[in-house]
Design an enzyme around this catalytic site. Sequence first.
Site, PDB file in Angstrom:
ATOM      1  N   ARG A 145       0.864  -1.167   0.000  1.00 21.45           N
ATOM      2  CA  ARG A 145       0.000   0.000   0.000  1.00 21.45           C
ATOM      3  C   ARG A 145       0.906   1.224   0.000  1.00 21.45           C
ATOM      4  NH1 ARG A 145      -2.237  -3.617   3.776  1.00 21.45           N
ATOM      5  NH2 ARG A 145      -4.336  -4.352   3.232  1.00 21.45           N
ATOM      6  N   LYS A 170      -2.294  -2.437   7.534  1.00 17.72           N
ATOM      7  CA  LYS A 170      -3.716  -2.217   7.750  1.00 17.72           C
ATOM      8  C   LYS A 170      -4.245  -3.227   8.759  1.00 17.72           C
ATOM      9  CE  LYS A 170      -8.043  -1.508   5.230  1.00 17.72           C
ATOM     10  NZ  LYS A 170      -8.683  -1.517   3.892  1.00 17.72           N
ATOM     11  N   HIS A 276      -2.675   3.121  -5.668  1.00 19.47           N
ATOM     12  CA  HIS A 276      -3.242   1.879  -5.136  1.00 19.47           C
ATOM     13  C   HIS A 276      -3.607   0.902  -6.252  1.00 19.47           C
ATOM     14  CE1 HIS A 276      -4.665  -0.358  -1.676  1.00 19.47           C
ATOM     15  NE2 HIS A 276      -5.778  -0.671  -2.335  1.00 19.47           N
ATOM     16  N   ARG A 279      -1.189  -1.977  -6.619  1.00 20.11           N
ATOM     17  CA  ARG A 279      -1.369  -3.132  -5.725  1.00 20.11           C
ATOM     18  C   ARG A 279      -2.390  -4.099  -6.320  1.00 20.11           C
ATOM     19  NH1 ARG A 279      -1.329  -4.991  -0.195  1.00 20.11           N
ATOM     20  NH2 ARG A 279      -3.409  -5.546   0.560  1.00 20.11           N
ATOM     21  N   HIS A 302      -4.287  -9.930   3.659  1.00 17.27           N
ATOM     22  CA  HIS A 302      -5.735  -9.963   3.867  1.00 17.27           C
ATOM     23  C   HIS A 302      -6.092 -10.935   4.991  1.00 17.27           C
ATOM     24  CE1 HIS A 302      -6.529  -8.615  -0.569  1.00 17.27           C
ATOM     25  NE2 HIS A 302      -6.242  -7.609   0.237  1.00 17.27           N
ATOM     26  N   TYR A 311      -9.945 -10.671  -6.940  1.00 14.88           N
ATOM     27  CA  TYR A 311      -9.047 -10.621  -8.094  1.00 14.88           C
ATOM     28  C   TYR A 311      -9.299 -11.764  -9.070  1.00 14.88           C
ATOM     29  CZ  TYR A 311      -6.791  -7.132  -5.236  1.00 14.88           C
ATOM     30  OH  TYR A 311      -6.558  -6.017  -4.473  1.00 14.88           O
TER      31      TYR A 311
END
Length: 330
Positions: A145, A170, A276, A279, A302, A311
């Site tokens: 990120r 995150k 972004h 990514r 994640h 994705y």
Amino acid sequence: MSNNLPPSFPGPRLLDVVRERLRVKHYSIRTEKTYVTWIKRYIHFHGKRHPKEMGKAQIEAFLTALAVKRNVSAATQNQALSALLFLYREVLEMPLPWLDDVVRAKRPARLPVVLTRKEVAQIRSQIEDPRLKLIYDLLYGSGLRLMEAVRLRIKDIELERGAILVRDGKGGKDRITMLPDCLVDAISTQIRQAKALHDLDLSNGYGRVWLPHALSVKYPNAATSLAWQYVFPAARMSIDPRSGNTGRHHLDEKQVQRAVKPAVKAAGINKPATPHTLRHSFATHLLDSGYDIRTLQELLGHSDVKTTMIYTHVLNKGGRGVKSPLDTLD
């Protein structure tokens, strides 16, 4: 906007208590500023009434006004709600059962913008600043990120292993991702430049960098060590808004955003691409290369594989990969 609140609040001003509680909970300075802003707006929206005098109806009225009058996104509306829930639960410590019943706005499911490999290269060729180009490469080559990239510390780069340790990403999670082989020399050069700048700061009586949580107390010498310095230091020194100390922070992420936007235009790319987007492109291209979804989940950091699964939808051709009958006509 004024910070003045109703005089009925006991003790220190409410916003000072909010800031103190956020720091005890180790919230970032960005979150602190955001939460304080939303709480101020909430109080002013209701005529500077004390939050203790308000409840579910007032919160919902405020959130509705944001959506209807200001037309804010679901993400912004949920951010405002999070700030108010923190105020009532953590600051005012009001055991109100209705807090769990306040409905969060549902974020619409949208597929991310993804660049082709050719488009990634075209945009890259339009960025001239070596540091900004290196950050661009890390976003695409390591799946970082933007804030993860600019916040990298020298200690988090493992050149021999070809790895990057992402600290406090995150959700407060740590993870390891790859350092592309082709970036080893460029990263090594950048670290040498950061060291030279740090040595200069030390000679001028500075050289202390901001440390997370209470590390500055536990390890008093860490703030001046090379290991803790940013890989991408800012060109100018600044004053820490919390401690008041003068030091060198990391490069402003807005510089990367300002470099990518014109580069996209100059490359003739007709997509709303941002830093972004790189990514998203990293993830999609790895899937396209045959890597499994679990590996991708770990590299991206994640918590839920369902987030990574988006994705797989991006990777499919239009119409879920079904061949159009028009293409079969003679």
